[in-house]
Design a protein around this motif. Structure first.
Motif, PDB file in Angstrom:
ATOM      1  N   UNK A  98       0.840  -1.203   0.000  1.00 15.49           N
ATOM      2  CA  UNK A  98       0.000   0.000   0.000  1.00 15.49           C
ATOM      3  C   UNK A  98       0.875   1.252   0.000  1.00 15.49           C
ATOM      4  N   UNK A  99       1.906   1.257   0.825  1.00 18.61           N
ATOM      5  CA  UNK A  99       2.818   2.407   0.888  1.00 18.61           C
ATOM      6  C   UNK A  99       3.434   2.651  -0.482  1.00 18.61           C
ATOM      7  N   UNK A 100       3.912   1.593  -1.103  1.00 15.50           N
ATOM      8  CA  UNK A 100       4.532   1.710  -2.424  1.00 15.50           C
ATOM      9  C   UNK A 100       3.525   2.217  -3.459  1.00 15.50           C
ATOM     10  N   UNK A 101       2.309   1.725  -3.425  1.00 12.37           N
ATOM     11  CA  UNK A 101       1.303   2.131  -4.405  1.00 12.37           C
ATOM     12  C   UNK A 101       0.853   3.574  -4.197  1.00 12.37           C
ATOM     13  N   UNK A 102       0.731   3.998  -2.962  1.00 14.04           N
ATOM     14  CA  UNK A 102       0.383   5.398  -2.695  1.00 14.04           C
ATOM     15  C   UNK A 102       1.493   6.304  -3.231  1.00 14.04           C
ATOM     16  N   UNK A 103       2.742   5.926  -3.017  1.00  9.37           N
ATOM     17  CA  UNK A 103       3.867   6.695  -3.574  1.00  9.37           C
ATOM     18  C   UNK A 103       3.814   6.716  -5.097  1.00  9.37           C
TER      19      UNK A 103
END
Length: 96
Positions: free
Chosen positions: A76-81
């Motif tokens: 999720x963190x990677x996708x939000x970035x």
């Protein structure tokens, strides 16, 4: 709904998701579902010159939805970035 309205509706959702992720929390399912729905609407408004970027953005939003459903915080963190980067690129490249 007009494109500007879609984008203005997306902004607070995305900001809430970014803030939560920065605090180590998964975004709410409701926020993500609404965000994906708005991304689909944005894609429907896409003009030929930025259609591929809108498609990529929608794909990332769908991946985010799956990652949230599966409780995969690092993903999720990677996708939000990635969504933030895609948004910045698109605005830089295609804004009038």
């Amino acid at each position: 709904m007009h494109l500007k309205k879609v984008k203005s509706s997306m902004e607070p959702l995305f900001e809430r998701m970014k803030t939560g992720v920065a605090d180590g929390e998964l975004p709410s399912h409701d926020d993500v579902s609404q965000f994906v729905r708005l991304c689909r609407q944005m894609y429907d408004f896409a003009e030929e010159e930025w259609l591929m970027e809108a498609e990529d953005f929608l794909h990332l939003a769908n991946q985010l939805s799956r990652a949230v459903k599966n409780g995969e915080l690092p993903e999720v963190v990677q996708l939000v970035d990635s969504l933030e980067d895609a948004c910045a690129y698109c605005h830089r490249t295609f804004r009038d």
